[in-house]
Design an enzyme around this catalytic site. Structure first.
Site, short mmCIF file in Angstrom:
data_model
loop_
_atom_site.label_atom_id
_atom_site.label_comp_id
_atom_site.label_asym_id
_atom_site.label_seq_id
_atom_site.Cartn_x
_atom_site.Cartn_y
_atom_site.Cartn_z
N ARG A 110 -2.00 3.75 16.98
CA ARG A 110 -1.96 4.89 16.05
C ARG A 110 -3.03 5.93 16.37
O ARG A 110 -4.15 5.59 16.76
CB ARG A 110 -2.10 4.40 14.61
N GLU A 118 -10.68 4.35 9.21
CA GLU A 118 -10.85 3.95 7.81
C GLU A 118 -11.33 2.50 7.69
O GLU A 118 -10.79 1.71 6.93
CB GLU A 118 -9.54 4.16 7.04
N GLU A 176 3.65 9.21 -0.81
CA GLU A 176 2.25 9.05 -1.23
C GLU A 176 1.69 10.32 -1.85
O GLU A 176 1.05 10.27 -2.90
CB GLU A 176 1.41 8.64 -0.01
N HIS A 220 -4.22 18.63 0.57
CA HIS A 220 -5.14 17.56 0.15
C HIS A 220 -5.95 17.90 -1.09
O HIS A 220 -7.16 17.65 -1.15
CB HIS A 220 -6.08 17.17 1.30
N GLU A 230 5.10 9.65 13.66
CA GLU A 230 5.02 8.83 12.46
C GLU A 230 5.28 9.72 11.25
O GLU A 230 4.52 10.64 10.97
CB GLU A 230 3.64 8.17 12.34
N GLU A 273 0.86 -1.19 0.00
CA GLU A 273 0.00 0.00 0.00
C GLU A 273 0.90 1.23 0.00
O GLU A 273 1.79 1.37 0.84
CB GLU A 273 -0.91 -0.04 1.25
N ARG A 274 0.66 2.09 -0.97
CA ARG A 274 1.47 3.32 -1.13
C ARG A 274 2.94 2.99 -1.37
O ARG A 274 3.83 3.76 -0.96
CB ARG A 274 1.34 4.24 0.08
N ASP A 288 -2.83 14.40 6.85
CA ASP A 288 -2.30 13.13 6.35
C ASP A 288 -1.09 13.31 5.44
O ASP A 288 -1.23 13.27 4.22
CB ASP A 288 -3.40 12.39 5.58
N ARG A 305 -11.74 17.60 10.02
CA ARG A 305 -10.90 16.40 10.17
C ARG A 305 -9.62 16.71 10.94
O ARG A 305 -9.12 15.87 11.68
CB ARG A 305 -10.58 15.83 8.79
N LYS A 362 0.99 11.13 13.49
CA LYS A 362 1.57 11.64 12.24
C LYS A 362 2.07 13.07 12.45
O LYS A 362 1.59 13.77 13.34
CB LYS A 362 0.53 11.59 11.12
C1 BDP Z 1 -3.31 7.38 4.35
C2 BDP Z 1 -3.20 6.41 3.23
C3 BDP Z 1 -3.79 5.06 3.52
C4 BDP Z 1 -3.33 4.58 4.88
C5 BDP Z 1 -3.64 5.61 5.92
C6 BDP Z 1 -3.07 5.29 7.29
O1 BDP Z 1 -3.84 6.98 2.10
O2 BDP Z 1 -3.41 4.20 2.50
O3 BDP Z 1 -3.92 3.37 5.21
O4 BDP Z 1 -3.04 6.82 5.59
O5 BDP Z 1 -2.12 5.94 7.68
O6 BDP Z 1 -2.28 8.28 4.14
O7 BDP Z 1 -3.58 4.42 7.97
#
Ligand code: BDP
Length: 731
Positions: free
Chosen positions: A353, A320, A422, A550, A416, A196-197, A394, A365, A389
């Protein structure tokens, strides 16, 4: 019969000659070409005048004692020094002449023990080290010593780095220890080897072949990590599959852990909260259900039996679509502490997290994680860390620091960072991320007066947290050069160096990496260093200047799509973030808007909320600003915005020229590969400028200022296809 035989022999002799010739050709061309596999551990010969000086000081490697880690130390030093000095530097059992490099710990090396450094080494800990020019047995030697074997390995890499970067080694007196304890890569790798990414090929973990077959490349991965002090690796995606906790996958993970162990890299796993249901048919994963807690205890025991130094669990819960304690009307503390109790007897940690953002109508958000987690300050178990993060949205090209930093003084907090790009052009754009991470590390939370920086929150100086750390979402994959873009390697390197010392300057990190990886030629070095140090500012200019964020194309996040408004969740749409209208641009996070600024300390809040005080780089993050508002340059917002986009494009063009000027200095293979990527970067920068300005112009209704080129295509054309659909750059 005889004839045939003879003919065969002749053919095979000819074959051999051809083969030898081909080998020779290969040797000649590989001396010049470089596929990037060796990363910053290349060890090619230093210039003769430099190696001559070193040769007098480095004649042999004396590593007493036997262990896998000590073998690794010996092999790295013998191989590295022999390569750098262009002649054998052999391993020896004792100090027989000047120039021995003596490495070890007081307990495995009588030589080190005889120096009586116990107190100093104890102060540096098992990962710290001391390197000193000393006299041993009547000889001038260099001693690399640590309380622990991994510390000795780190010291060996440090010593090699001194030579690789041509630093003096005649009067050494170095003491180093890592400022953060957990220095961990997070791999978002799936069990089917997709990442992923990930933009550098497939996952390095070949789950099908494991545990029988361990790819030797994993040793090089571990070496590379050890060379920059990374001591942990979370193997699987945070969007995790319970299977990775099943008995068969744990055997595979054990094989990886055994491979990493000599290099001080511990493995961790992302744990899916619903694993008890999926793996063993429990009716619930409610953290307060005793059967669930017992299941996790048994699982932890099973893991530690196989992997005694297992690091712990990383958990993405209730985010998510991932399951978590809230699925059962419990809270984050209930979930984290239940897992922590299972790991505590084994000294494992839970890394929980903070990337949570349940949507509520009309919510911001950027304020969600703080709202959901800050109230739990002081409630987490001692072996839980909250992984936050760098910014509240994000991994954008630029974000102000996350308001949780400094806001939970009784909670252990990790940063993080995202190494994989990405939102920053995947593995197509040259972006050196150290300056971005420096920006967040240096941000002053002001919670305990001036100088309460994020780096002090992280390393425990501010609140005295016991466990400290930093995580980086990895950019590695099966691509021959590991990271897709040759400069992506610099971000892996920078992450490790900053996790070791969160105050390390970007320039120093770039300088080291360039010398070790690309070139030591002073003019070329200066050119590459400037490109690297400016690159992140340029990406912000051509993607999201002045606090925009974003506005990338949905899903893959590559290329511009500020017009996007099709996702069901409002906060997945760019229009939610920029809020362009006839009046102006930007997200009002002050008291007249979402009031997310209230989450910062009063001093910081006062700056971010004040239109005349907020730094312009964060302006549109915090405020909705009229198109004709006067900026510090004297220009109006619209003109300033347009000129930023143009400046970003101009930068890429200049960088391409600068890079072209280095052909002949950098080996042709990597030079060509980077040049091709820069071409894509220019195409993308132009598209970003055009698409964003054409779209925002529909609101500002103003002409482009002088100096900004007209768009190459129409807005409709930019809307029709994402940059990924136009052609297929490497992904
Ligand atoms: C976002 C990404 C996604 C990740 C998510 C995460 O788009 O793919 O699963 O963060 O950090 O940046 O969990």
């Amino acid at each position: 019969m005889k004839k045939t035989h003879q003919r065969r022999r002749r053919t095979s002799t000819l074959g051999l000659v051809c083969f030898a010739f081909a080998l020779q050709l290969l040797a000649v061309s590989s001396a010049k070409a470089d596929d990037g596999y060796r990363l910053w551990l290349r060890y090619d010969p230093l210039p003769a005048n430099v190696s001559k000086e070193y040769r007098a000081l480095v004649t042999s490697v004396v590593v007493q004692g036997q262990s896998q880690t000590l073998d690794a130390v010996r092999a790295e030093l013998v191989g590295g020094l022999t390569g750098l000095l262009g002649g054998a530097v052999p391993a020896a059992l004792k100090v027989e002449r000047d120039g021995a490099v003596v490495v070890g710990t007081p307990s495995n090396s009588p030589l080190v023990d005889s120096l009586d450094w116990g107190r100093q080494l104890a102060a540096l800990g098992p990962e710290g080290f001391r390197i000193r020019s000393a006299r041993v047995g009547g000889h001038n030697v260099t001693v690399i010593a640590s309380q622990g074997e991994v510390g000795a390995l780190y010291g060996a890499f440090h010593f090699l780095r001194l030579l690789q970067t041509e630093r003096p080694i005649n009067r050494l007196d170095v003491s180093e220890r890592p400022r953060l304890q957990l220095r961990v890569l997070n791999h978002w790798d799936n069990l089917d080897r997709s990442v992923e990414r990930g933009y550098a090929g497939r996952s390095l973990w070949d789950w099908d072949a494991l545990p029988q077959k361990v790819d030797p490349r994993l040793v090089d991965y571990a070496r590379a990590n050890a060379s920059i002090g990374i001591n942990g690796s979370v193997l699987n995606n945070v969007n995790s599959n319970s299977k990775s906790l099943g008995a068969d996958y744990l055997q595979k993970t054990k094989a990886i852990a055994d491979t990493f162990r000599p290099y001080g890299v511990r493995v961790y796993l992302s744990a899916r909260f619903s694993a008890p249901i999926e793996l063993d048919g429990l009716k619930t994963a409610d953290p307060l259900d005793p059967e669930v807690a017992a299941w996790w205890k048994r699982k932890a025991d099973e893991i530690y039996k196989l992997i005694p130094d297992f690091g712990g669990f990383l958990v993405k819960a209730n985010s998510e679509g991932q399951p978590g304690p809230r699925t059962y009307n419990r809270d984050h503390v209930d979930g984290a502490n239940m897992l922590a109790a299972a790991l505590a007897p084994h000294k494992g940690v839970v890394i929980w997290r903070a990337f949570v953002y349940d949507a509520k109508p009309g919510y911001d958000r950027a304020a969600a994680a703080y709202e959901q987690l800050q109230p739990f300050d002081g409630k987490f178990a001692p072996n839980v860390l909250l992984q936050v993060k760098n910014g509240a949205i994000d991994f954008q090209p630029r974000e102000p620091f996350h308001p949780l930093f400094g806001a939970m003084p009784k909670t252990q907090m990790m940063l993080e960072a995202q190494i994989t790009q990405e939102y920053l052009g995947h593995s197509n754009h040259l972006v050196f991320l150290a300056p971005m991470w420096r920006e967040v590390l240096d941000s002053d939370t002001r919670v305990k007066g001036k100088g309460s920086t994020v780096s002090k929150v992280l390393d425990g100086t501010l609140f005295g947290q016991k466990i400290t750390g930093m995580a980086g979402v990895a950019n590695t994959g099966t691509d021959r050069n590991w990271t897709g873009h040759d400069f992506g390697q610099a971000n892996w390197y920078a992450f490790g160096r900053l996790a070791w010392n969160p105050d390390a300057p970007s320039k120093q990190i770039a300088d080291e990496w360039i010398k070790m990886t690309l070139t030591r030629e002073p003019k070329a070095l200066a050119v590459v260093e400037r490109i690297m140090l400016e690159s992140r500012g340029a990406v912000v200019d051509y993607m999201t200047p002045l606090g925009l964020h974003h506005i990338m194309w949905g899903g893959h996040h590559y290329g511009p799509a500020p017009w996007e408004n099709k996702f069901e969740r409002a906060d997945w749409n760019p229009v939610y973030y920029h809020k362009a209208d006839a009046a102006g641009l930007g997200f009002d996070r002050t008291a007249t808007g979402s009031n997310a600024v209230a989450q910062y300390s009063p001093e910081v809040r006062a700056v971010f909320a004040d239109p005349s005080a907020v730094p312009e780089k964060y302006l549109l993050w915090f405020q909705h600003v009229p198109w004709d508002r006067r900026m510090s340059s004297g220009r109006i917002l619209w003109d300033e915005l347009a000129l930023h986009y143009q400046r970003g494009v101009d930068w890429v063009r200049a960088a391409r020229k600068d890079w072209d000027s280095l052909s002949g200095v950098i080996d042709p293979e990597r030079h060509g590969a980077v040049a091709r990527k820069l071409e894509i970067q220019e195409r993308d920068a132009v598209a970003w400028r055009d698409a964003c300005l054409l779209y925002f112009q529909t609101f500002s209704k103003r002409p482009l200022p002088r100096g900004v080129e007209p768009a190459r295509k129409t807005l409709e054309e930019y809307k029709a296809k994402s940059l990924l659909q136009i052609d297929s750059p490497d992904h």
